[in-house]
Design a protein around this motif. Structure first.
Motif, PDB file in Angstrom:
ATOM      1  N   ASP A 101      11.036   0.054   5.892  1.00  0.00           N
ATOM      2  CA  ASP A 101      11.034  -1.201   5.156  1.00  0.00           C
ATOM      3  C   ASP A 101      11.286  -0.838   3.686  1.00  0.00           C
ATOM      4  OD1 ASP A 101      10.521  -3.725   4.095  1.00  0.00           O
ATOM      5  OD2 ASP A 101       8.362  -3.380   4.048  1.00  0.00           O
ATOM      6  N   LEU A 102      12.413  -1.265   3.130  1.00  0.00           N
ATOM      7  CA  LEU A 102      12.787  -0.901   1.762  1.00  0.00           C
ATOM      8  C   LEU A 102      11.763  -1.389   0.740  1.00  0.00           C
ATOM      9  CD1 LEU A 102      14.877   0.451  -0.067  1.00  0.00           C
ATOM     10  CD2 LEU A 102      16.041  -1.765  -0.219  1.00  0.00           C
ATOM     11  N   LEU A 103      11.229  -2.600   0.940  1.00  0.00           N
ATOM     12  CA  LEU A 103      10.227  -3.131   0.010  1.00  0.00           C
ATOM     13  C   LEU A 103       9.000  -2.225  -0.035  1.00  0.00           C
ATOM     14  CD1 LEU A 103       9.121  -5.328  -1.884  1.00  0.00           C
ATOM     15  CD2 LEU A 103       8.256  -6.494   0.147  1.00  0.00           C
ATOM     16  N   GLY A 104       8.485  -1.844   1.120  1.00  0.00           N
ATOM     17  CA  GLY A 104       7.322  -0.961   1.151  1.00  0.00           C
ATOM     18  C   GLY A 104       7.614   0.405   0.572  1.00  0.00           C
ATOM     19  N   TRP A 105       8.813   0.914   0.814  1.00  0.00           N
ATOM     20  CA  TRP A 105       9.189   2.231   0.309  1.00  0.00           C
ATOM     21  C   TRP A 105       9.250   2.232  -1.211  1.00  0.00           C
ATOM     22  CZ3 TRP A 105      13.033   4.962  -2.251  1.00  0.00           C
ATOM     23  CH2 TRP A 105      13.076   6.343  -1.988  1.00  0.00           C
ATOM     24  N   LEU A 106       9.759   1.123  -1.796  1.00  0.00           N
ATOM     25  CA  LEU A 106       9.871   1.030  -3.251  1.00  0.00           C
ATOM     26  C   LEU A 106       8.568   0.581  -3.919  1.00  0.00           C
ATOM     27  CD1 LEU A 106      13.388  -0.631  -3.592  1.00  0.00           C
ATOM     28  CD2 LEU A 106      12.778   1.746  -4.075  1.00  0.00           C
ATOM     29  N   ALA A 107       7.879  -0.389  -3.325  1.00  0.00           N
ATOM     30  CA  ALA A 107       6.690  -0.968  -3.952  1.00  0.00           C
ATOM     31  C   ALA A 107       5.439  -0.121  -3.767  1.00  0.00           C
ATOM     32  CB  ALA A 107       6.436  -2.367  -3.412  1.00  0.00           C
ATOM     33  N   GLY A 108       5.383   0.653  -2.702  1.00  0.00           N
ATOM     34  CA  GLY A 108       4.184   1.407  -2.376  1.00  0.00           C
ATOM     35  C   GLY A 108       3.636   2.295  -3.477  1.00  0.00           C
TER      36      GLY A 108
ATOM     37  N   ALA B 288       0.835  -1.197   0.000  1.00  0.00           N
ATOM     38  CA  ALA B 288       0.000   0.000   0.000  1.00  0.00           C
ATOM     39  C   ALA B 288       0.873   1.252   0.000  1.00  0.00           C
ATOM     40  CB  ALA B 288      -0.913   0.007   1.218  1.00  0.00           C
ATOM     41  N   PHE B 289       0.303   2.338  -0.489  1.00  0.00           N
ATOM     42  CA  PHE B 289       1.008   3.620  -0.440  1.00  0.00           C
ATOM     43  C   PHE B 289       0.630   4.304   0.864  1.00  0.00           C
ATOM     44  CE2 PHE B 289       1.441   8.154  -1.276  1.00  0.00           C
ATOM     45  CZ  PHE B 289       2.766   8.194  -1.690  1.00  0.00           C
ATOM     46  N   ILE B 290       1.630   4.559   1.683  1.00  0.00           N
ATOM     47  CA  ILE B 290       1.428   5.238   2.963  1.00  0.00           C
ATOM     48  C   ILE B 290       2.249   6.522   2.901  1.00  0.00           C
ATOM     49  CG2 ILE B 290       1.659   5.074   5.476  1.00  0.00           C
ATOM     50  CD1 ILE B 290       1.614   1.970   5.067  1.00  0.00           C
ATOM     51  N   PRO B 291       1.610   7.673   2.700  1.00  0.00           N
ATOM     52  CA  PRO B 291       2.355   8.924   2.503  1.00  0.00           C
ATOM     53  C   PRO B 291       3.344   9.247   3.619  1.00  0.00           C
ATOM     54  CG  PRO B 291       0.053   9.242   1.950  1.00  0.00           C
ATOM     55  CD  PRO B 291       0.166   7.875   2.547  1.00  0.00           C
ATOM     56  N   ALA B 292       2.990   8.966   4.874  1.00  0.00           N
ATOM     57  CA  ALA B 292       3.879   9.289   5.997  1.00  0.00           C
ATOM     58  C   ALA B 292       5.199   8.537   5.897  1.00  0.00           C
ATOM     59  CB  ALA B 292       3.186   8.963   7.320  1.00  0.00           C
ATOM     60  N   ARG B 293       5.213   7.443   5.180  1.00  0.00           N
ATOM     61  CA  ARG B 293       6.426   6.651   4.997  1.00  0.00           C
ATOM     62  C   ARG B 293       7.550   7.487   4.370  1.00  0.00           C
ATOM     63  NH1 ARG B 293       4.913   1.449   1.871  1.00  0.00           N
ATOM     64  NH2 ARG B 293       4.610   0.548   3.901  1.00  0.00           N
TER      65      ARG B 293
ATOM     66  N   SER C 289       1.321   6.811 -13.949  1.00  0.00           N
ATOM     67  CA  SER C 289       0.052   7.291 -13.385  1.00  0.00           C
ATOM     68  C   SER C 289      -0.089   6.902 -11.922  1.00  0.00           C
ATOM     69  CB  SER C 289      -1.134   6.727 -14.178  1.00  0.00           C
ATOM     70  OG  SER C 289      -1.083   7.139 -15.509  1.00  0.00           O
ATOM     71  N   ALA C 290       0.326   5.695 -11.589  1.00  0.00           N
ATOM     72  CA  ALA C 290       0.241   5.249 -10.197  1.00  0.00           C
ATOM     73  C   ALA C 290       1.126   6.110  -9.300  1.00  0.00           C
ATOM     74  CB  ALA C 290       0.645   3.780 -10.082  1.00  0.00           C
ATOM     75  N   VAL C 291       2.345   6.358  -9.725  1.00  0.00           N
ATOM     76  CA  VAL C 291       3.273   7.162  -8.921  1.00  0.00           C
ATOM     77  C   VAL C 291       2.757   8.588  -8.764  1.00  0.00           C
ATOM     78  CG1 VAL C 291       5.607   8.143  -8.862  1.00  0.00           C
ATOM     79  CG2 VAL C 291       5.279   5.735  -9.466  1.00  0.00           C
ATOM     80  N   PHE C 292       2.357   9.218  -9.864  1.00  0.00           N
ATOM     81  CA  PHE C 292       1.871  10.599  -9.772  1.00  0.00           C
ATOM     82  C   PHE C 292       0.580  10.696  -8.964  1.00  0.00           C
ATOM     83  CE2 PHE C 292       4.877  11.466 -13.175  1.00  0.00           C
ATOM     84  CZ  PHE C 292       5.365  12.708 -12.788  1.00  0.00           C
ATOM     85  N   SER C 293      -0.321   9.740  -9.135  1.00  0.00           N
ATOM     86  CA  SER C 293      -1.572   9.754  -8.362  1.00  0.00           C
ATOM     87  C   SER C 293      -1.297   9.587  -6.871  1.00  0.00           C
ATOM     88  CB  SER C 293      -2.500   8.631  -8.825  1.00  0.00           C
ATOM     89  OG  SER C 293      -2.876   8.802 -10.161  1.00  0.00           O
ATOM     90  N   ALA C 294      -0.373   8.702  -6.543  1.00  0.00           N
ATOM     91  CA  ALA C 294      -0.046   8.457  -5.129  1.00  0.00           C
ATOM     92  C   ALA C 294       0.563   9.701  -4.491  1.00  0.00           C
ATOM     93  CB  ALA C 294       0.918   7.280  -5.004  1.00  0.00           C
ATOM     94  N   PHE C 295       1.524  10.302  -5.155  1.00  0.00           N
ATOM     95  CA  PHE C 295       2.171  11.473  -4.558  1.00  0.00           C
ATOM     96  C   PHE C 295       1.281  12.714  -4.599  1.00  0.00           C
ATOM     97  CE2 PHE C 295       5.913   8.785  -4.773  1.00  0.00           C
ATOM     98  CZ  PHE C 295       6.439   9.018  -3.510  1.00  0.00           C
ATOM     99  N   PHE C 296       0.357  12.786  -5.542  1.00  0.00           N
ATOM    100  CA  PHE C 296      -0.634  13.868  -5.500  1.00  0.00           C
ATOM    101  C   PHE C 296      -1.496  13.716  -4.253  1.00  0.00           C
ATOM    102  CE2 PHE C 296      -4.817  15.624  -6.473  1.00  0.00           C
ATOM    103  CZ  PHE C 296      -4.468  16.944  -6.751  1.00  0.00           C
ATOM    104  N   GLN C 297      -1.926  12.495  -3.980  1.00  0.00           N
ATOM    105  CA  GLN C 297      -2.693  12.216  -2.759  1.00  0.00           C
ATOM    106  C   GLN C 297      -1.872  12.567  -1.520  1.00  0.00           C
ATOM    107  OE1 GLN C 297      -5.815  11.299  -2.350  1.00  0.00           O
ATOM    108  NE2 GLN C 297      -5.809  10.843  -0.180  1.00  0.00           N
ATOM    109  N   ALA C 298      -0.585  12.251  -1.552  1.00  0.00           N
ATOM    110  CA  ALA C 298       0.285  12.569  -0.411  1.00  0.00           C
ATOM    111  C   ALA C 298       0.365  14.077  -0.188  1.00  0.00           C
ATOM    112  CB  ALA C 298       1.680  11.989  -0.646  1.00  0.00           C
ATOM    113  N   PHE C 299       0.520  14.837  -1.257  1.00  0.00           N
ATOM    114  CA  PHE C 299       0.592  16.295  -1.116  1.00  0.00           C
ATOM    115  C   PHE C 299      -0.730  16.880  -0.625  1.00  0.00           C
ATOM    116  CE2 PHE C 299       4.175  15.910  -4.185  1.00  0.00           C
ATOM    117  CZ  PHE C 299       5.150  16.429  -3.351  1.00  0.00           C
ATOM    118  N   VAL C 300      -1.835  16.356  -1.125  1.00  0.00           N
ATOM    119  CA  VAL C 300      -3.156  16.850  -0.720  1.00  0.00           C
ATOM    120  C   VAL C 300      -3.423  16.566   0.752  1.00  0.00           C
ATOM    121  CG1 VAL C 300      -5.647  16.495  -1.065  1.00  0.00           C
ATOM    122  CG2 VAL C 300      -4.148  16.766  -3.032  1.00  0.00           C
ATOM    123  N   THR C 301      -2.969  15.414   1.236  1.00  0.00           N
ATOM    124  CA  THR C 301      -3.209  15.032   2.633  1.00  0.00           C
ATOM    125  C   THR C 301      -2.050  15.412   3.556  1.00  0.00           C
ATOM    126  OG1 THR C 301      -2.301  12.819   2.271  1.00  0.00           O
ATOM    127  CG2 THR C 301      -4.689  13.103   1.956  1.00  0.00           C
TER     128      THR C 301
END
Length: 182
Positions: free
Chosen positions: A103-110, A89-94, A154-166
């Motif tokens: 956790d390197l796997l979560g940091w890269l795969a998220g 899962a993508f966890i912005p606080a990570r 798209s996945a990366v940009f969508s995830a980090f857009f969500q991170a910036f918004v939250t």
């Protein structure tokens, strides 16, 4: 040899009318590209088009998302399911903590893995239906490799857009909605 003279038979060819100053040739044909329709001669069996013409890359992503969800829902114990969520899962606080504490796997795969996880069957079904409906023409146009790159981007940009918004909150983001919307 002009287009009106005899050419070898081609099953993808269409009959052509003779020019006014030349005699009519019943077997004169012009080759057409594979995407055009071929005139069906009387008595010949008709060729039907498939009901769904979904590219293999779209079917692949739908199958992967469904397999992961079925595995999580029916096979994995709750502790393992939590481990999958934590890793994929993508966890912005990570991304606000040093990498050494993570956790390197979560940091890269998220940033991409979250797009393959879903919160329930309704969530999965709706994302798959919208993916099939809207991504099919796009995948047919740009091809498999570029579609996979588009999915990842798209996945990366969508995830980090969500991170910036939250404001990089400690929340869990899952689902292909960001990719389907992009």
């Amino acid at each position: 040899m002009s287009a009106l003279e005899h050419q070898p038979e081609n099953p993808r060819a269409e009959p052509v009318a003779a020019a006014p100053d030349q005699p009519q040739a019943d077997d004169a044909r012009i080759d057409t590209d594979a995407s055009s329709r071929v005139a069906v001669e009387p008595g010949a069996p008709s060729r039907s088009e498939p009901i769904f013409n979904i590219p293999a890359v779209i079917v692949f992503f739908i199958a992967v998302m469904a397999a992961i969800h079925l595995l999580r829902a029916f096979v994995l114990p709750a502790a393992w399911d939590d481990a999958v969520i934590t890793a994929m899962a993508f966890i912005p606080a990570r991304y606000t903590h040093p990498l050494a504490e993570q956790d390197l796997l979560g940091w890269l795969a998220g940033p991409v893995g979250y797009s393959l996880l879903h919160g329930g069957f309704v969530h999965l079904i709706f994302n798959c239906v919208w993916l099939a409906a809207f991504a099919t023409p796009l995948a047919q146009r740009i091809g498999t490799m570029r579609f996979v790159l588009l999915w990842i981007t798209s996945a990366v940009f969508s995830a980090f857009f969500q991170a910036f918004v939250t404001d990089f909150a400690n929340i869990v983001l899952i689902g292909a909605s960001g990719v389907v919307s992009a």
